[in-house]
Design an enzyme around this catalytic site. Structure first.
Site, mmCIF file in Angstrom:
data_model
loop_
_atom_site.group_PDB
_atom_site.id
_atom_site.type_symbol
_atom_site.label_atom_id
_atom_site.label_comp_id
_atom_site.label_asym_id
_atom_site.label_seq_id
_atom_site.Cartn_x
_atom_site.Cartn_y
_atom_site.Cartn_z
ATOM 1 N N PRO A 42 60.659 125.678 41.250
ATOM 2 C CA PRO A 42 61.842 126.464 40.882
ATOM 3 C C PRO A 42 61.987 126.447 39.368
ATOM 4 O O PRO A 42 61.924 125.379 38.751
ATOM 5 C CB PRO A 42 63.001 125.703 41.542
ATOM 6 N N CYS A 126 68.255 118.697 37.057
ATOM 7 C CA CYS A 126 68.446 119.502 35.851
ATOM 8 C C CYS A 126 69.045 118.652 34.728
ATOM 9 O O CYS A 126 70.113 118.056 34.892
ATOM 10 C CB CYS A 126 69.337 120.702 36.136
ATOM 11 N N GLY A 250 54.686 124.382 37.915
ATOM 12 C CA GLY A 250 55.713 125.146 37.227
ATOM 13 C C GLY A 250 55.149 125.890 36.035
ATOM 14 O O GLY A 250 54.632 127.006 36.165
ATOM 15 N N ARG A 251 55.189 125.241 34.865
ATOM 16 C CA ARG A 251 54.799 125.929 33.635
ATOM 17 C C ARG A 251 53.375 126.459 33.688
ATOM 18 O O ARG A 251 53.072 127.507 33.102
ATOM 19 C CB ARG A 251 54.997 124.984 32.440
#
Ligand code: FMN
Length: 370
Positions: A42, A126, A250-251
């Protein structure tokens, strides 16, 4: 333990080059079958539907929405409700929610389930101040009792499995995830994702997957390993040494879906110029359909650099695209730079399931917004 470790690890004969973990193997989160051991992360400002559908095409077994504010859902904020749109070809899909109040999180989870998500994911990771100052995200790692109450009220509210994504803890060197992880499972989490950096670290330093291995030993649900997975070799090494059920990327997948294919299947990670342009054009078209031209044209700018970087196109070309007024103009320039892409775009579009039943007949209207 759900994910058995390969024999090579158990017999202490492990050698990175020789251990082969099959990333094409399916696994389960309760009764939800995940067809590969690769999960698309996400990412706020990135994980739109177009990104998730592309991720599924390139081999991700599970895709996730970006984090969605439970307060936004509660107030029926139109933009927030837009995040709950699910296309028919992106299942299995997790929709991630964040918040700090058990009842509001449970209400949001019900909406997420009604929107068609296969999993409700809770964000305890987060590190961004805008989120942590409201008591949500990684802050909850400092309040295990409240974190557990959130998980249990969400798990009681929905029939689909609940997952939790967390950091190692708030401060550098923290091992809090090992204390809180098993408690979250007792509270009702059916899968844990660990990004073993502290919130304080943000994205600096490295993800310490020794902690992932320790967490796997402590819980009897699958664990997903997140952080610094950018190649097949790294994915296999992390799966083999930690016993995690899957790796999350992710990245490494930003503007680079080919990395997903390389991780799952091996082979060449570097696409031709025509392939890059074809995927980018398709991504632009899908994003405009999803967000509308005005929002999409700003949103897409970072993707131009991600797709065209990595030495694929000269730098001035990327800069040229960013200043163009419309996505149509961007598309024209891209195709002029690689005319062979046109044929590929046609092929890609022909293969995509399209039409109302896939992308437009969305349950969103049931919530009166978006
Ligand atoms: C731009 C960006 C946005 C992110 N947004 C979220 C998010 O909404 N929810 C979440 O749980 N993690 C989020 N993350 C963290 C990633 O899911 C992932 O755990 C982290 O980037 C480490 O994995 P990587 O090294 O493969 O990028 C975000 C990361 C980035 C780079």
């Amino acid at each position: 333990m759900v994910a058995a470790r390969p024999d090579a690890v158990n017999t202490c004969q492990y050698h990175q080059q020789t251990v082969k973990v099959d990333l094409r193997e399916s696994w389960h989160i309760r009764d939800v079958e995940i067809p590969t051991r690769l999960v698309l992360a996400p990412m706020a400002g990135v994980s739109v539907q177009a990104f998730r559908r592309q991720g599924r095409r390139f081999g991700a077994g599970l895709v996730c929405s970006e984090m969605v504010s439970c307060a936004g859902i509660e107030h029926r904020n139109e933009k927030t409700l837009g995040y709950l749109r699910v296309a028919a070809d992106e299942h299995p899909l997790a929709i991630q929610i964040f918040g700090s109040e058990p009842r509001t999180m449970a209400d949001a989870a019900r909406m997420v389930e009604a929107a068609g998500a296969d999993l409700v994911d809770i964000n305890f990771g987060c590190p961004v101040r805008k989120v942590t100052k409201t008591g949500a995200g990684a802050t909850l790692l400092d309040d295990p009792e409240l974190a557990c109450r959130i998980v249990s009220s969400v798990a009681e509210a929905v029939a689909v499995p609940v997952s939790v994504k967390m950091r190692r803890g708030l401060r550098d060197g923290s091992r809090d995830c090992l204390d809180i992880g098993p408690r979250l499972v007792t509270a009702g989490a059916s899968v844990l994702t660990l990004h073993p950096r502290s919130a304080q670290q943000m994205y600096t330093g490295t993800a310490d997957h020794n902690l992932t291995a320790e967490l796997v030993d402590l819980v009897d649900v699958p664990v997903i390993a997140s952080g610094d997975i950018t190649s097949r070799a790294r994915a296999q090494a992390v799966l083999a040494t930690t016993g995690a059920a899957a790796v999350m990327v992710g990245r490494g997948a930003q503007g680079n879906p080919w990395a997903l294919r390389e991780i799952v299947d091996g082979g060449d990670a570097e696409p031709s110029r025509e392939e890059v342009v074809a995927e980018l054009v398709l991504f632009i078209r899908e994003t405009v359909r999803e967000l509308g031209e005005r929002r999409a044209s700003g949103f897409l700018k970072k993707f131009y650099a991600w797709y065209l970087g990595r030495g694929r196109f000269p730098k001035p070309f990327k800069q040229e695209l960013v200043v163009l007024d419309s996505t149509e103009e961007v598309e024209r320039r891209l195709i002029a730079a690689a005319p062979g892409a046109l044929e590929l775009i046609e092929l890609l579009e022909a293969e995509l399931p399209t039409g109302d039943e896939v992308t437009l007949a969305l349950p969103i209207s049931a919530f009166g917004g978006g």
